[in-house]
Design an enzyme around this catalytic site. Structure first.
Site, PDB file in Angstrom:
ATOM      1  N   ILE A   1       5.570  -2.825   6.339  1.00  0.00           N
ATOM      2  CA  ILE A   1       6.734  -3.678   6.678  1.00  0.00           C
ATOM      3  C   ILE A   1       7.937  -3.181   5.879  1.00  0.00           C
ATOM      4  CG2 ILE A   1       7.674  -6.012   6.720  1.00  0.00           C
ATOM      5  CD1 ILE A   1       4.828  -7.111   6.572  1.00  0.00           C
TER       6      ILE A   1
ATOM      7  N   ALA B   1      -1.261  17.302  -6.505  1.00  0.00           N
ATOM      8  CA  ALA B   1      -2.219  17.200  -7.612  1.00  0.00           C
ATOM      9  C   ALA B   1      -3.358  16.278  -7.199  1.00  0.00           C
ATOM     10  CB  ALA B   1      -1.536  16.657  -8.862  1.00  0.00           C
TER      11      ALA B   1
ATOM     12  N   GLU C   1       9.519   1.731  -1.096  1.00  0.00           N
ATOM     13  CA  GLU C   1       9.260   0.929   0.109  1.00  0.00           C
ATOM     14  C   GLU C   1       7.775   0.589   0.260  1.00  0.00           C
ATOM     15  OE1 GLU C   1      11.728  -0.126   2.790  1.00  0.00           O
ATOM     16  OE2 GLU C   1       9.984  -1.409   2.629  1.00  0.00           O
TER      17      GLU C   1
ATOM     18  N   LYS D   1       4.291  -7.759  -6.269  1.00  0.00           N
ATOM     19  CA  LYS D   1       5.168  -7.541  -5.109  1.00  0.00           C
ATOM     20  C   LYS D   1       6.296  -8.568  -5.096  1.00  0.00           C
ATOM     21  CE  LYS D   1       1.273  -5.681  -2.466  1.00  0.00           C
ATOM     22  NZ  LYS D   1       0.151  -6.056  -1.598  1.00  0.00           N
TER      23      LYS D   1
ATOM     24  N   GLY E   1      -3.202  -0.024   4.265  1.00  0.00           N
ATOM     25  CA  GLY E   1      -3.822   0.923   5.189  1.00  0.00           C
ATOM     26  C   GLY E   1      -3.102   2.256   5.202  1.00  0.00           C
TER      27      GLY E   1
END
Ligand code: HSE
Length: 444
Positions: free
Chosen positions: A147, A54, A140, A216, A314
């Protein structure tokens, strides 16, 4: 053919992406490039195929070999497609993303997401859906990009009580602080540079106000201690008000300034959970984490300390984590095993009130330089039992009789509550001209 190889036809596991921007493209390219490796490592049990995506604008050309019929503008078509086993949410935000994830979980589908804000803010509702419908959530990519810290905390530390996790987990803030420290840039110029280089989001609010890192850190604490955490219980300060003045003082005193997230288990079981710009010794390994890199130091009661370091954002690094989750989920689906997504297993994580947390501190006062000013401040600190480990007040050789000066005190460990109460008294002195600037000095 070796004995270990699987002779049955690989199960076709259908992947639906919601969002096909930078990370989505990275996921497509990574699966294409490493398909044989993934199959081999999975004993050819399954094959993962992106069969639906989508997007907002269907006319935008994203990738040469993606067929036009892959794309739709309606996320419902992805979630409801019977051939889609795994829904990968890559749009971010906490509203539409919530609807997408909730809809997929209710259909018993596995969800893979990198959306830290969604899980930190609305995890209670989503983990409850996951529990009730037997559908897994994998995330993850939500913490520290490439990482593999989620799987490490969830699986590799399963035999440990996790004593602490200390991390630099926002690359944009880290880049900005580094440029202020190394190149002497002012905050707005360093932020502009981060935006020009494409590091900061076009709206960098959550990066610089500390909440991206805090989300996080919340997820790491949820994994380590088993229960959902209310973001309202968490102390968060960003880097927006960090000035070159304090960076320069830090440098001259042997410290670096880093946006640090701290998760610390106390002996009474309470969890200290905070994110703020902190002073750390320049000789500490975290001081060398530069640019948009992330690092998390994990201390398990059995394992001891380990440092996870790598690219926190990234296209390829984030895609690496998304693909790892897809493969993990596909393995579960193909082998009909119980899912391995995270589920809360406790409901008694108590967050330590920030006023009860203790560190040493750096405090800078803007004072009118008249006789007795240091004595007045020191007297209040002494009366309240706040110890001084050092003082610092540079003299301007061109103007030694300057009327207003910066007066820095390095203070011994005390609770944040005590510090605030004492500083309020200091602030009331006639010679103190503005609210003091405070940084924690981290005991890491
Ligand atoms: N914008 C984040 C960072 C990456 O700068 O680290 C995504 O959470």
């Amino acid at each position: 053919m070796t004995e270990q190889q699987n002779n049955t036809t690989p199960k076709q596991v259908g992947i639906g992406l919601v969002g096909f921007g930078t990370v989505g493209t990275g996921v497509w390219e990574t699966i294409k490039k490493n398909r044989a490796l993934i199959s081999g490592r999975s004993n050819n049990l399954f094959s993962v195929n992106i069969i639906k995506a989508a997007v907002r604008d269907i006319s935008k050309k994203r990738i040469e070999d993606a067929p036009t019929e892959l794309f739709t503008t309606d996320w419902n078509e992805v979630v409801n497609d019977p051939a889609v086993d795994i829904v990968v949410e890559l749009i971010g935000g906490t509203t539409t993303a919530f609807d997408i994830v909730a809809a997929a979980l209710k259909l018993g589908k596995t969800v893979v997401t990198g959306n830290k804000a969604l899980l930190a803010e609305r995890g209670a509702e989503l983990f409850s859906l996951s529990q009730n419908h037997g559908s897994a959530i994998h995330f993850e990519a939500a913490v520290a990009g490439g990482i593999p810290i989620i799987k490490a905390v969830q699986d590799s530390y399963v035999g440990n009580d996790i004593l602490s996790m200390t991390g630099i987990i926002n690359g944009t803030s880290n880049y900005i602080l580094e440029r202020m420290f190394d190149a002497g840039l002012a905050y707005p110029d360093a932020l502009q540079e981060a935006q020009d280089l494409g590091y900061a989001e076009s709206d960098p609010t959550l990066d610089v106000n500390g909440w991206d890192a805090a989300h996080k850190a919340i997820l790491l604490a949820v994994l380590a201690y088993g229960s959902v955490i209310d973001p309202k219980d968490v102390y968060v300060r960003g880097i927006e008000r960090v000035t070159r003045t304090d960076i320069n003082f830090a440098k001259s005193l042997g410290y670096n300034v880093k946006l640090l997230s701290v998760v610390l288990k106390h002996k009474d079981g309470q969890i200290e959970l905070r994110t703020q710009p902190s002073f750390i010794p320049t000789k500490h390994i975290l001081s060398s984490v530069n640019g948009v890199f992330n690092a998390v130091a994990v201390n398990g009661d059995a394992s001891g300390e380990a440092l996870f370091y790598g690219r926190g954002a990234g296209k390829e690094p984030t895609a690496s984590s998304v693909v790892a989750d897809i493969v993990d989920a596909a393995h579960t689906i193909a082998s009909k095993a119980p899912h391995r997504g995270f589920l809360p297993y406790s409901d008694d994580t108590k967050i330590k009130p920030i006023n009860d947390t203790s560190t040493p501190y750096y405090v800078r006062f803007d004072v009118t330089d008249k006789p007795g000013v240091i004595a007045d401040i020191a007297q209040i600190l002494a009366t309240d039992g706040v110890g001084i480990s050092g003082t610092h007040s540079p003299v301007d050789p061109e103007n030694p009789d300057k009327e207003f000066v910066d007066m820095v005190f390095l203070l011994h460990t005390c609770t944040f509550g005590k510090l605030k109460a004492t500083l309020k008294k200091v602030r009331a002195l006639d010679s103190v001209n503005s609210d003091p600037v405070v940084f924690r000095i981290e005991n890491i």
